[in-house]
Scaffold this active site. Sequence first.
Site, PDB file in Angstrom:
ATOM      1  CG  ASP A  39       5.880  -4.663   7.962  1.00 50.97           C
ATOM      2  OD1 ASP A  39       5.171  -3.788   7.449  1.00 50.97           O
ATOM      3  OD2 ASP A  39       6.605  -4.452   8.955  1.00 50.97           O
ATOM      4  CG  ASP A  65      16.181  -4.140   5.798  1.00 52.15           C
ATOM      5  OD1 ASP A  65      15.573  -3.517   4.895  1.00 52.15           O
ATOM      6  OD2 ASP A  65      17.112  -3.648   6.448  1.00 52.15           O
ATOM      7  CG  ASN A  92       2.780   1.063   1.444  1.00 53.06           C
ATOM      8  OD1 ASN A  92       2.318   2.195   1.315  1.00 53.06           O
ATOM      9  ND2 ASN A  92       2.955   0.517   2.645  1.00 53.06           N
ATOM     10  CE1 TYR A 158       9.595   9.417   3.000  1.00 48.41           C
ATOM     11  CE2 TYR A 158       8.841  11.528   2.140  1.00 48.41           C
ATOM     12  CZ  TYR A 158       8.579  10.218   2.517  1.00 48.41           C
ATOM     13  OH  TYR A 158       7.303   9.725   2.404  1.00 48.41           O
ATOM     14  CE  LYS A 162       8.484   7.800  -0.201  1.00 51.44           C
ATOM     15  NZ  LYS A 162       7.906   6.447  -0.395  1.00 51.44           N
TER      16      LYS A 162
END
Length: 254
Positions: A39, A65, A92, A158, A162
């Site tokens: 993370d 990052d 994720n 975005y 995706k």
Amino acid sequence: MSTTGLQGRSVVVTGAGSGIGRAAALHFAREGARVLVADLDRKGADATVEAITEAGGTAVAVVGDLSDRQVAERVVATAVESFGGLDVLANNAGVMDRMSALGETDDDEWDRVIGVNLTAPFVLTRAALPHLLASGKGAIVFTASEAGLRGSAAGAAYTASKHGVVGLTKSLAVMYRTRGIRTNAIAPGGTATQIRVDPRREAEGPAALAPYLGLAGKVSEPEEQAAAIVFLASDAASNINGAVLPVDNGWSAI
């Protein structure tokens, strides 16, 4: 008796400091897997590791990052060094755009969203592949989105990122299906997470999406998304490969 086959397996979960990633990391640990928590936020990553270890599980954290190639490679190297190999990669981590239409999207917004949502999992997966192949039973699970199944589920950056994740999922499934690796994705609908949505002033995205929001149904909990991730990574899904599973209370079926 668990049928997941995850006991003792080595798992990397990105974005595991909160939300879907944390829920997935905790769920993998409950199944007996050893978990690397990746993370950007150290406090969140450490909290996830602490929750796992306090429950008797095994976890380590890597903070950084993931759009930085050196960080992505360090995640894989740390998992292999800590656990002796790598069996599962749960890609994720992700960020939202500002709901901008293409004509409103500046270079910074595009580069940030594509870098985190698409380039980072590409680099991480490339680094992980030799170890997943060595496992002989590797599994990769991406977190895609409703935005990867339709046009106006978010802004241009975005949505494009995706759709790219869906493409990576299917390409990996085809290319490695005879080499012991399965690749699948979940496509969450609205989920109660800490992912930030900061629409650009007068962005076209919210107006385009508004007529469909009433069709989206209930907002899901991170644990509901995590259960699907763990299932797709488990032996219970041993003949599922190249699937993009909507976890959206039927939104994608409308």
